[in-house]
Design an enzyme around this catalytic site. Sequence first.
Site, PDB file in Angstrom:
ATOM      1  N   ASP A 469      36.153  21.383  -5.997  1.00  0.00           N
ATOM      2  CA  ASP A 469      34.818  21.702  -6.528  1.00  0.00           C
ATOM      3  C   ASP A 469      33.812  20.597  -6.197  1.00  0.00           C
ATOM      4  O   ASP A 469      32.627  20.854  -6.048  1.00  0.00           O
ATOM      5  CB  ASP A 469      34.874  21.870  -8.051  1.00  0.00           C
ATOM      6  CG  ASP A 469      35.648  23.109  -8.472  1.00  0.00           C
ATOM      7  OD1 ASP A 469      36.475  23.589  -7.659  1.00  0.00           O
ATOM      8  OD2 ASP A 469      35.457  23.596  -9.596  1.00  0.00           O
ATOM      9  N   GLU A 547      36.433  30.490  -2.754  1.00  0.00           N
ATOM     10  CA  GLU A 547      37.153  31.139  -3.857  1.00  0.00           C
ATOM     11  C   GLU A 547      36.188  32.071  -4.550  1.00  0.00           C
ATOM     12  O   GLU A 547      35.260  31.640  -5.210  1.00  0.00           O
ATOM     13  CB  GLU A 547      37.751  30.109  -4.834  1.00  0.00           C
ATOM     14  CG  GLU A 547      36.822  28.989  -5.264  1.00  0.00           C
ATOM     15  CD  GLU A 547      37.483  28.028  -6.251  1.00  0.00           C
ATOM     16  OE1 GLU A 547      38.362  27.277  -5.812  1.00  0.00           O
ATOM     17  OE2 GLU A 547      37.135  28.047  -7.451  1.00  0.00           O
TER      18      GLU A 547
END
Length: 903
Positions: A469, A547
């Site tokens: 992330d 994702e």
Amino acid sequence: MHVERKLTLTAALSLVGVVKAAATPLVSSFGQTAVIPSWDLQSSAKVGNNLESLSKTGVDTSSWYHVGKSKCTLMGCLVETGVYNETDLFYSENLQNVDETQFSVPWTYRNEFTLEPAPGEHFHLQTHGISSRADIFLNGKQVVNKSVQAGSYAGKSYKITNLVGDSNALVIQVQPTNYYYDFALGWVDWNPWPADNGTGVWRDVEIKQTGAVALGPLRIVTKIGSTYDKLSDPATVTLKVMARNFENRTVTITAAGTIAPLSEADIPRITFNRTITLPPFSVYNVVLETVVGKPAIWWPKQWGNQPLYTATLSVFADDKLSDAVSGNFGFRSVTSKPNSYNDTTFIVNGVPFQVIGAGYTPNMFLRWDATKWESELQYTLDLGFNTIRLEGKNEHPEAYDIADRLGIFLMVGWECCDKWEAWSYNQDLAVPTPVWSDQDYVIAGDSMRHEASMLQTHPSVLTYLIGSDYWTDDRATPIYLNALKASDWQTPIIGSASKRGFSPLTGPSGLKMEGPYDWVPPNYWYDTNEKGNYANRFGAAFGFGSELGAGVGTPELSSLKKFLSSSDLEDLWKAPNKALYHMSRAGSEFTTRKIYNDGLWKRWGAPTSLDDYLMKSQLTDYEATRAQFEAFATNWNAKRQATGLIYWMLNNAWPSLHWNVWDYYMKPAGSYFGAKVGSRKEHVTYNYVTKEVWYLDRTIDATARDRRVEIDALDSQGKVMFSSVVNLAAYPQTSRRVTSLNTAYTLGNIKDAAFLRLVLRAGTTKDGKVLSRNVYWVSKDLDVLDWDRSEWYVTPVRTYANYTALNILPAADVVTQVVKGQNEEVVVNLENKSKVPAFFVMLNLVGKDGKDVLPLTWDDNYVTLWPGEKLNLTARAVGKGKWEPAAVQVVGKNVGRKSVTLG
Ligand SMILES: *[C@@H]1O[C@H](CO)[C@@H](O)[C@H](O)[C@H]1NC(C)=O
Ligand SMILES: *[C@@H]1O[C@H](CO)[C@@H](O)[C@H](O)[C@H]1NC(C)=O
Ligand SMILES: *[C@@H]1O[C@H](CO)[C@@H](O)[C@H](O)[C@H]1NC(C)=O
Ligand SMILES: *[C@@H]1O[C@H](CO)[C@@H](O)[C@H](O)[C@H]1NC(C)=O
Ligand SMILES: *[C@@H]1O[C@H](CO)[C@@H](O)[C@H](O)[C@H]1NC(C)=O
Ligand SMILES: *[C@@H]1O[C@H](CO)[C@@H](O)[C@H](O)[C@H]1NC(C)=O
Ligand SMILES: *[C@@H]1O[C@H](CO)[C@@H](O)[C@H](O)[C@H]1NC(C)=O
Ligand SMILES: *[C@@H]1O[C@H](CO)[C@@H](O)[C@H](O)[C@H]1NC(C)=O
């Protein structure tokens, strides 16, 4: 030699010692490595912390747990030994009853083994990561402490020559793991966290024997022609290894390399060697290079074969083998580059490569099962995917051997949301997570070095993402990059899986992570703004989505019954906004099915039963995954290209109600077959927003050829709306518009809902082979997205599509015959005898006991048949499991449930 001493202990204990001393030595020749095959296991609350005495031979471990496995976490071991039963644990909310406090103290793994040490022999203990910290003792002496053996991926080699005897006792005491303080394998919100946080010897521990000179991991560097037309040029192969002289004398070695084909015997075995002199205790980087005249090129399955080679590097000292290391490799090249939008494109063997895949998870107790992994990879291929993303779940070397052999790329990398990303600028961390200490940077470096050497030779490794992330900080980035460089890393290194920021050392990642993770309608992926571009369209089909998905993956009833109680099952359709234990982890955004259910209720009408709810769920799931995969595949040629898609997620860590392509029991349902249709290599698709039909081709092996596209639509009563044919010239690696259906005569003017069938045939005649058959249900009005109110996990819907007209379709009569095909195959002949479409017909293969036959593939499933249409669908066994099919269960939206026995 310890036997004698042990005979002074109690009779029972000495017997244990005698028996063990007589056993075959774990390793007995130079260059041999053996895995510690099993463990005795006990909590320090029971056996204390005196590791010095616990690691002496002859300790009575009869009251310990005995695990016949070389690796398992504490929970994994306790499941193995029958303390817990996974089936029971996963049922309803039982998992909550596991006592977590038992894991708040250290636990001890212990094994006794024999060796035959003699002068000139050297022994090494090799770890591959232990969660999360461990003190290791051998024969009463400490090998390493928990400050050094720290981190789930920090594998190391320790010299134990001075500690070994004929009988040996090894003790590994593991410390409790905390995801915010330790470098472990965390779970974010996918499932409840295991009570032990994954603590334990989760990877193999090995003993290796060598002569004076021992080798580190083998690195294999290949160089092939840089463009597609130069692939048959001679290739160079360089074998590299660090050789260490463990003795206080100068040793002259011959380093010999061997390269041989593993799967295709089209090149001769190549051997080459050189002589090197190693001063006392020195380390030397051995490099051997050779040329392979005509390399057989490794391709992802989508594009070709997987020829593999094996390389061995042996060192001879004092005229005999001292050590040898080997590894499999393939000739392939992977590069990547950002396009003008800074979206990353991968290039494989000189050919631009669109990544199509999904995010993997191991079992929540890390219970590695190579057979299951191979079945999962077979499913992945069956789906038409080419890649799997492992986010900090790097599994074991075997995983990569299997992926190499099957031709699936793996995007490997570190995980988000815990210690691994404890940067000062990380906005999303749970509160107590401290930023890295000096020691943490060391652990991170050790981890990267170990994983890099485990992965380096494997052709299936597409890339390493050093961040997920968030991007890595300025101190960690060079540590990671240098570790990868030292391993001779050969594929792209990507800074993170998002576009939040980047280190100047990696440059922009070119991967986006902007959701969605919860339900969005199918037109989400195609939706552009008034200017026709994707500004603020987050996850829509452009760039590289690392994702993202519509949060679907509802298991079918046969699976649900395995893990839900009858009241849990009622909640599914009667309590649409309730937090459900088998959704995401408590506290996450995904504990309820509210967003999904809002759509289901509004678009299909309130469910009238559990069966009705599941039918509407499968329709929703199929539509969601198909649209996502089709939109990305179709936009491969768009102005802002869709360069890659990692669907969130591939599979589940435990029985989950969402986020999968197949469920925990490996049963493929709506999300699977939507994804499978959407990932066909040659395909025709419908863009919900523009109402255009598109053709796409993801192959490279073809030249221009003729194709025929048949387009038919029926209204919600089954009456013909229109029927047309378009012929086109097809080219590999392209997508192109076929026609628009946005006219009054076609789909521009739907009364309530319609069915659209697209059939792609080879050639230009109506008897050409069917290459793709794809049926949509289309509503009068599309769902309207409220882009301005987007959250990180979803873009809400302002007004919903209305499919309720399809609830009142007259019943269709589908004649079914089930016959045995070749080998492990079952063929189902379907014929729709009615004047209305047979909508969304699901086939399920069961055994005599009525239980699902799994794992299996169907060439197609959840199909919609036109009036009078016939279809043959084939089920095939996957893996070597039991294949005893007895009947096929059939049910459709307007087709009554029946079971047809194999005739
Ligand atoms: C676990 O329990 C289930 C029933 O609850 C049983 O069928 C199964 O055999 C058990 N598994 C093991 C490994 O004992
Ligand atoms: C652990 O071992 C290292 C290396 O031998 C040593 O420097 C360190 O002081 C030890 N730490 C503890 C807590 O014993
Ligand atoms: C597991 O990790 C979490 C968070 O990192 C922590 O709160 C919990 O106490 C840990 N559990 C154990 C058994 O150590
Ligand atoms: C190595 O040998 C030299 C010369 O005999 C000696 O001085 C030195 O102490 C030895 N080193 C070790 C670590 O044994
Ligand atoms: C090294 O290569 C030479 C020449 O090819 C060969 O004669 C010799 O046997 C090789 N030595 C080893 C240890 O492989
Ligand atoms: C791409 O990234 C570079 C930094 O490496 C930046 O200068 C450039 O503006 C970016 N381009 C776009 C279109 O975002
Ligand atoms: C949905 O469509 C049905 C039938 O076509 C119609 O009766 C119903 O009013 C529609 N619902 C909404 C909310 O527009
Ligand atoms: C379907 O299979 C049957 C025999 O099982 C065969 O006669 C028929 O031709 C097949 N139909 C198609 C469309 O392949």
